[in-house]
Motif scaffolding. Structure first.
Motif, PDB file in Angstrom:
ATOM      1  N   UNK A  78       0.809  -1.218   0.000  1.00  0.00           N
ATOM      2  CA  UNK A  78       0.000   0.000   0.000  1.00  0.00           C
ATOM      3  C   UNK A  78       0.838   1.261   0.000  1.00  0.00           C
ATOM      4  N   UNK A  79       1.885   1.280   0.804  1.00  0.00           N
ATOM      5  CA  UNK A  79       2.752   2.460   0.872  1.00  0.00           C
ATOM      6  C   UNK A  79       3.498   2.640  -0.455  1.00  0.00           C
ATOM      7  N   UNK A  80       3.933   1.535  -1.036  1.00  0.00           N
ATOM      8  CA  UNK A  80       4.596   1.618  -2.345  1.00  0.00           C
ATOM      9  C   UNK A  80       3.648   2.230  -3.375  1.00  0.00           C
ATOM     10  N   UNK A  81       2.416   1.734  -3.414  1.00  0.00           N
ATOM     11  CA  UNK A  81       1.440   2.264  -4.371  1.00  0.00           C
ATOM     12  C   UNK A  81       1.131   3.739  -4.107  1.00  0.00           C
ATOM     13  N   UNK A  82       1.059   4.108  -2.829  1.00  0.00           N
ATOM     14  CA  UNK A  82       0.800   5.504  -2.469  1.00  0.00           C
ATOM     15  C   UNK A  82       1.884   6.410  -3.073  1.00  0.00           C
ATOM     16  N   UNK A  83       3.145   6.032  -2.870  1.00  0.00           N
ATOM     17  CA  UNK A  83       4.223   6.894  -3.341  1.00  0.00           C
ATOM     18  C   UNK A  83       4.471   6.790  -4.843  1.00  0.00           C
ATOM     19  N   UNK A  88       3.701   9.827  -9.882  1.00  0.00           N
ATOM     20  CA  UNK A  88       2.884  10.040 -11.081  1.00  0.00           C
ATOM     21  C   UNK A  88       2.195  11.411 -11.013  1.00  0.00           C
ATOM     22  N   UNK A  89       1.722  11.788  -9.837  1.00  0.00           N
ATOM     23  CA  UNK A  89       1.069  13.094  -9.678  1.00  0.00           C
ATOM     24  C   UNK A  89       2.030  14.234  -9.992  1.00  0.00           C
ATOM     25  N   UNK A  90       3.268  14.100  -9.559  1.00  0.00           N
ATOM     26  CA  UNK A  90       4.268  15.130  -9.865  1.00  0.00           C
ATOM     27  C   UNK A  90       4.546  15.188 -11.369  1.00  0.00           C
ATOM     28  N   UNK A  97      10.286  17.954  -9.145  1.00  0.00           N
ATOM     29  CA  UNK A  97      10.814  17.903  -7.776  1.00  0.00           C
ATOM     30  C   UNK A  97      10.175  16.692  -7.086  1.00  0.00           C
ATOM     31  N   UNK A  98      10.512  15.524  -7.588  1.00  0.00           N
ATOM     32  CA  UNK A  98       9.857  14.322  -7.094  1.00  0.00           C
ATOM     33  C   UNK A  98      10.794  13.419  -6.308  1.00  0.00           C
ATOM     34  N   UNK A  99      11.957  13.919  -5.949  1.00  0.00           N
ATOM     35  CA  UNK A  99      12.922  13.095  -5.208  1.00  0.00           C
ATOM     36  C   UNK A  99      12.354  12.551  -3.896  1.00  0.00           C
ATOM     37  N   UNK A 100      11.673  13.367  -3.075  1.00  0.00           N
ATOM     38  CA  UNK A 100      11.153  12.800  -1.822  1.00  0.00           C
ATOM     39  C   UNK A 100      10.161  11.662  -2.057  1.00  0.00           C
ATOM     40  N   UNK A 101       9.240  11.844  -2.972  1.00  0.00           N
ATOM     41  CA  UNK A 101       8.246  10.796  -3.250  1.00  0.00           C
ATOM     42  C   UNK A 101       8.918   9.562  -3.845  1.00  0.00           C
ATOM     43  N   UNK A 102       9.857   9.766  -4.745  1.00  0.00           N
ATOM     44  CA  UNK A 102      10.557   8.636  -5.360  1.00  0.00           C
ATOM     45  C   UNK A 102      11.388   7.883  -4.328  1.00  0.00           C
ATOM     46  N   UNK A 106      10.929   3.965  -3.128  1.00  0.00           N
ATOM     47  CA  UNK A 106      12.015   2.973  -3.131  1.00  0.00           C
ATOM     48  C   UNK A 106      12.207   2.345  -1.748  1.00  0.00           C
ATOM     49  N   UNK A 107      12.081   3.152  -0.704  1.00  0.00           N
ATOM     50  CA  UNK A 107      12.199   2.618   0.651  1.00  0.00           C
ATOM     51  C   UNK A 107      11.042   1.655   0.940  1.00  0.00           C
ATOM     52  N   UNK A 108       9.858   1.998   0.446  1.00  0.00           N
ATOM     53  CA  UNK A 108       8.709   1.107   0.626  1.00  0.00           C
ATOM     54  C   UNK A 108       8.912  -0.212  -0.105  1.00  0.00           C
ATOM     55  N   UNK A 109       9.499  -0.155  -1.299  1.00  0.00           N
ATOM     56  CA  UNK A 109       9.812  -1.378  -2.047  1.00  0.00           C
ATOM     57  C   UNK A 109      10.830  -2.205  -1.270  1.00  0.00           C
ATOM     58  N   UNK A 110      11.815  -1.542  -0.687  1.00  0.00           N
ATOM     59  CA  UNK A 110      12.810  -2.255   0.129  1.00  0.00           C
ATOM     60  C   UNK A 110      12.141  -2.923   1.323  1.00  0.00           C
ATOM     61  N   UNK A 111      11.229  -2.208   1.982  1.00  0.00           N
ATOM     62  CA  UNK A 111      10.521  -2.783   3.127  1.00  0.00           C
ATOM     63  C   UNK A 111       9.712  -4.008   2.684  1.00  0.00           C
TER      64      UNK A 111
END
Length: 118
Positions: A78-83, A88-90, A97-102, A106-111
């Motif tokens: 869910x968190x991966x899909x959210x981010x 995509x929204x950016x 300026x999508x570095x924070x969301x990206x 990636x951290x969610x994918x790692x989790x």
């Protein structure tokens, strides 16, 4: 090896949960920077409480996922899909300026990968 993956998930999942909880809190408080970023990608103000609730639910799911593996996997998905949606929204509004969301995606994918591996 499973214990190492579990410890790695515990660290990554907990840190991601803390970031999500902080973001949800700031969103609910109407933090100027958070609201400005949401408006930049054309998110209606009426969606802010819902998005904050999704982030809070993700945080809780990641933490509870330490004990209930399927919930941790579901929360990480869910968190991966959210981010991914945030990225995509950016891109949709040509805001690069999508570095924070990206990074959070990636951290969610790692989790997710770590929880599945554990």
């Amino acid at each position: 090896m499973e214990i190492i993956m579990f410890i790695a998930y515990a660290v990554v999942g907990t840190l991601l949960a803390l970031a999500l909880a902080a973001s949800a809190t700031l969103t609910l408080q109407g933090n100027d920077q958070v609201v400005a970023n949401m408006r930049k990608v054309e998110v209606p103000d009426s969606w802010l409480p819902r998005l904050a609730a999704l982030k809070a639910a993700g945080a809780v799911g990641l933490v509870v996922g330490l004990w209930v593996a399927p919930l941790g996997v579901a929360a990480a998905i869910g968190v991966t899909l959210y981010f991914v949606g945030a990225v995509i929204s950016h891109l949709r509004v040509k805001d690069f300026d999508l570095a924070p969301a990206a990074m959070l995606a990636l951290i969610a994918v790692a989790a997710l990968a770590l929880r599945v591996a554990a």
